[in-house]
Enzyme design. Structure first.
Site, short mmCIF file in Angstrom:
data_model
loop_
_atom_site.label_atom_id
_atom_site.label_comp_id
_atom_site.label_asym_id
_atom_site.label_seq_id
_atom_site.Cartn_x
_atom_site.Cartn_y
_atom_site.Cartn_z
CG ASN A 229 -1.57 1.34 1.49
OD1 ASN A 229 -2.38 1.78 0.68
ND2 ASN A 229 -1.20 2.01 2.58
CD GLN B 113 -10.10 2.40 -0.67
OE1 GLN B 113 -10.56 2.88 -1.71
NE2 GLN B 113 -10.43 1.19 -0.23
CG ASP C 137 -1.57 5.84 0.26
OD1 ASP C 137 -1.48 4.85 1.00
OD2 ASP C 137 -2.52 6.02 -0.53
CG ASP D 56 0.60 -4.15 5.90
OD1 ASP D 56 0.33 -4.55 7.05
OD2 ASP D 56 0.93 -2.97 5.65
CG HIS E 299 -5.27 1.81 4.55
ND1 HIS E 299 -5.86 2.88 5.17
CD2 HIS E 299 -5.16 0.84 5.51
CE1 HIS E 299 -6.08 2.60 6.45
NE2 HIS E 299 -5.66 1.36 6.67
CD GLU F 94 -3.91 -5.23 8.59
OE1 GLU F 94 -3.86 -4.91 9.79
OE2 GLU F 94 -3.44 -4.51 7.69
C1 ARE Z 1 5.29 3.86 12.57
C2 ARE Z 1 5.11 4.76 13.78
C3 ARE Z 1 4.27 5.97 13.41
C4 ARE Z 1 4.90 6.69 12.22
C5 ARE Z 1 5.04 5.71 11.07
C6 ARE Z 1 5.73 6.32 9.85
O1 ARE Z 1 4.48 4.03 14.83
O2 ARE Z 1 4.22 6.86 14.52
O3 ARE Z 1 4.06 7.74 11.80
O4 ARE Z 1 5.81 4.58 11.50
O5 ARE Z 1 7.03 6.71 10.18
C7 ARE Z 1 3.05 -0.82 11.82
C8 ARE Z 1 2.86 -0.12 13.17
C9 ARE Z 1 2.81 1.37 13.01
C10 ARE Z 1 4.04 1.86 12.25
C11 ARE Z 1 3.97 1.19 10.88
C12 ARE Z 1 5.10 1.61 9.94
O6 ARE Z 1 1.67 -0.59 13.76
O7 ARE Z 1 2.80 1.96 14.30
O8 ARE Z 1 4.06 3.24 12.16
O9 ARE Z 1 4.09 -0.23 11.07
O10 ARE Z 1 6.32 1.37 10.50
C13 ARE Z 1 -4.88 0.60 10.66
C14 ARE Z 1 -4.76 -0.09 9.32
C15 ARE Z 1 -4.11 -1.46 9.43
C16 ARE Z 1 -2.79 -1.37 10.20
C17 ARE Z 1 -3.08 -0.73 11.55
C18 ARE Z 1 -1.80 -0.57 12.38
O11 ARE Z 1 -6.06 -0.21 8.73
O12 ARE Z 1 -3.85 -1.91 8.11
O13 ARE Z 1 -3.65 0.56 11.37
N1 ARE Z 1 -2.14 -2.68 10.31
C19 ARE Z 1 -1.04 -3.07 9.39
C20 ARE Z 1 0.05 -3.87 10.10
C21 ARE Z 1 0.82 -2.97 11.03
C22 ARE Z 1 1.56 -1.90 10.24
C23 ARE Z 1 0.80 -1.42 9.07
C24 ARE Z 1 -0.40 -1.95 8.68
C25 ARE Z 1 1.46 -0.45 8.19
O14 ARE Z 1 -0.49 -5.00 10.70
O15 ARE Z 1 1.72 -3.68 11.85
O16 ARE Z 1 1.83 -0.77 11.09
O17 ARE Z 1 2.19 -1.20 7.23
C26 ARE Z 1 -9.25 1.11 13.64
C27 ARE Z 1 -9.37 1.08 12.14
C28 ARE Z 1 -8.23 0.27 11.51
C29 ARE Z 1 -6.89 0.80 12.01
C30 ARE Z 1 -6.87 0.72 13.53
C31 ARE Z 1 -5.56 1.25 14.12
O18 ARE Z 1 -9.52 -0.16 14.18
O19 ARE Z 1 -10.61 0.47 11.78
O20 ARE Z 1 -8.27 0.36 10.11
O21 ARE Z 1 -5.85 -0.03 11.47
O22 ARE Z 1 -7.94 1.51 14.06
O23 ARE Z 1 -5.36 2.56 13.73
#
Ligand code: ARE
Length: 544
Positions: free
Chosen positions: A159, A212, A221, A251, A255, A284
């Site tokens: 994404n 998205q 993005d 992942d 989005h 996911e």
């Molecule tokens: C990190 C730092 C941030 C910084 C960013 C960029 O923590 O402060 O801004 O880097 O520098 C993981 C971590 C994040 C991390 C990211 C990149 O969890 O903290 O950010 O890696 O390093 C949403 C999404 C869902 C996502 C979750 C976390 O919809 O897809 O957020 N999950 C996946 C993975 C994660 C990963 C990412 C995606 C990114 O499993 O491990 O993030 O690749 C509600 C909504 C959900 C939302 C949820 C949490 O429930 O319905 O959609 O999920 O809240 O916000």
């Protein structure tokens, strides 16, 4: 004379043939016995050495051995932040022999530098040179695991690329690929034009275009509607399939517009010459009814499996309340509004929920009971999560540096010290329940009964029975199963059949189920046939 000679010649040829056949038979028999010995010694959790280091070099014929995605081997083990060498070693030692079907590994592409686990989710390029190992380590892992009957599922971050940062300038990924905060990723190559123009963070999950086209947590993005971007992503995924991975956990799919996910998969199918429906895609998508209709989990079902997050949040609620409640307990799992079972990817926790909500090792014995339920029940494709004990949310894997994660080693004292690996795949109850799942495959849930508050039991056909006590008091009951009469091992409680249950001819058995414990019986684990010799595993956690 002539005839005597030719007779004796024939006889000696016959003897030679018999001798040769005897030698072949002995060799084959020895091989079978060795194979059985290895299976039983490993599956019983025998003296698992604590270091997980790779020694296995597959032969070419092993490399081409197919992984058969059979229903009886559908368990996915999430080897969170585990390096490729350690996964390979564990495939041979534990996952394969125990019957784990697939291992879901952390993102394999080059990421930004940093010891925190989440750096893996910020791609710097699609080179397979990451904190978890090189491309050759990755390739060796895939073939070693395949030889052990285990498929690799790669976590595909498609994404976005690295997060934006302030101060400008160029940075390097873990293997040196340069990138910037304004869309320059020359190793792919991507440039500014390949990203969405919205540079603010997602503010409103009620608006699909915001979700998205804007940034998730500052992550740059990608404009996945562009044919060029779809081409680069599908090239990356093709490369992984060419190396032999079984499929993908994709992942942050919420989005990405559904049409873009479908287009990427179609390109991948065309490039690899495989039908799209044969490529495993587990998307996911965290569902929430209050969010926009275009980003709901059901929208993405055409592309493959989808995460059912209701599962882990419901288990957390139920285990905190009354799992046996007829309306709000475990019986309601997989109800009317849930994703269809064949499409649902489920787990008790994953790495995100482990740091936030859900049942985790920090929840005590309920965590193990919930995993036992997941593996015994017939809703969705189960994922057993195996990460590491941590103190703060950001903690990287034990010993992680900005550019590498050392080989994993399993703990030996059950104390769950932050900075040590969990090795959940080795826990006695988990091993036992993976064996249970295999034994009851295809059998329907029956004999479901509430035996009291937080106490219940159910059968899987006549092949298995699980009783759960999530209360803080022992529960003495006459449980009603459909098992044939016999003395069975409680595979939840020990690996050496030192705890058995006698089932009578009508399928019932009397037992006192200790507080916060379970009885798991199945027809492949009876007292008379069980080969396991190790009661518990050194990495079993003391969950309280
Ligand atoms: C990190 C730092 C941030 C910084 C960013 C960029 O923590 O402060 O801004 O880097 O520098 C993981 C971590 C994040 C991390 C990211 C990149 O969890 O903290 O950010 O890696 O390093 C949403 C999404 C869902 C996502 C979750 C976390 O919809 O897809 O957020 N999950 C996946 C993975 C994660 C990963 C990412 C995606 C990114 O499993 O491990 O993030 O690749 C509600 C909504 C959900 C939302 C949820 C949490 O429930 O319905 O959609 O999920 O809240 O916000």
């Amino acid at each position: 004379m002539k005839s005597t000679t030719s007779k004796s010649n024939r006889r000696s040829k016959l003897y030679t043939l018999i001798a040769a056949l005897a030698v072949i038979a002995i060799v084959v028999a020895a091989g079978v016995v060795y194979g059985v010995y290895r299976w039983s010694s490993t599956s019983s959790g025998s003296n698992a050495s604590t270091a997980v280091t790779s020694t296995h070099t597959p032969t070419p014929s092993q490399e081409s051995a197919p992984v058969s995605p059979s229903a009886s081997k559908d368990v996915i083990l999430i080897a969170f932040q585990t390096n490729w060498r350690s996964v390979a070693a564990e495939c041979t030692k534990t996952y394969g022999p125990e019957g784990v079907g697939y291992v879901e590994v952390s993102p394999p592409q080059e990421s930004i530098q940093g010891s925190q686990w989440w750096t893996s989710y910020q791609p710097a390029s699609y080179r397979l040179d990451s904190k978890l190992g090189s491309e050759s380590d990755f390739t060796n892992m895939v073939s070693t695991c395949k030889a052990a009957g285990v498929g690799i599922i790669a976590d595909a971050v498609i994404n976005h690329m690295a997060g934006a940062y302030s101060g400008g300038g160029e940075r390097q990924g873990v293997s040196g690929s340069p990138y910037t905060a304004d869309g320059s990723f020359p190793a792919v190559p991507y440039s500014k034009e390949n990203f969405h123009t919205c540079t603010s963070n997602i503010m409103n999950y009620g608006n699909a275009s915001d979700v998205q086209n804007c940034r998730l947590d500052a992550l740059q993005d990608l404009d996945t509607s562009q044919p060029y971007v779809q081409d680069k992503i599908s090239d990356y995924l093709k490369h992984l399939l060419d190396l032999g991975v079984y499929g993908f956990r994709v992942d942050a799919v919420k989005h990405i517009a559904n049409a873009d996910v479908a287009a990427i998969k179609t390109r991948l199918a065309q490039k690899t010459g495989r039908p799209a429906q044969d490529i495993f895609f587990e998307q996911e998508v965290i569902g929430s009814p209050s969010e926009a209709k275009e980003i709901q989990p059901s929208v993405y079902l055409g592309n493959g499996k989808v995460s059912e997050f209701r599962y882990s949040s419901s288990l957390a609620k139920m285990f905190a309340d009354d799992i046996a409640d007829e309306d709000t307990g475990l019986k309601s799992i997989g109800g009317k509004y849930w994703l269809p079972t064949s499409k649902a990817a489920v787990w008790v926790t994953n790495w995100d929920t482990e740091r936030d909500r859900a049942l985790t090792y920090k929840s005590g014995p309920s965590y193990l009971l919930a995993n036992a339920f997941m593996l015994a029940y017939d809703y969705g494709q189960p994922h057993v999560y195996s990460g590491y004990y941590f103190a703060t949310k950001d903690d990287g894997a034990p010993g992680a540096t900005a550019t590498s994660v050392p080989d994993a080693s399993c703990p030996t004292d059950g104390s769950m010290q932050p900075g040590t690996w969990q090795c959940a795949q080795r826990w006695t109850a988990i091993r036992g329940m993976i064996g249970f799942r295999k034994a009851v495959s295809g059998q329907k849930v029956r004999d479901w009964k509430r035996y009291g508050q937080n106490v219940l039991g159910f059968s899987r056909g006549s092949a298995g029975y699980l009783a759960l006590n999530n209360s803080s008091k022992p529960s003495q009951q006459t449980f009603r199963s459909s098992l044939p009469a016999g003395e069975y091992c409680n595979v939840y409680a020990s690996g050496d059949c030192s705890q058995t249950i006698k089932v009578s001819r009508d399928g019932s058995f009397q037992a006192t189920l200790p507080a916060h414990s379970a009885i798991a019986l199945h027809t492949s684990a009876s007292k008379s046939t069980w080969k396991g010799t190790q009661s518990s595993d050194p990495s079993d956690p003391r969950l309280g």
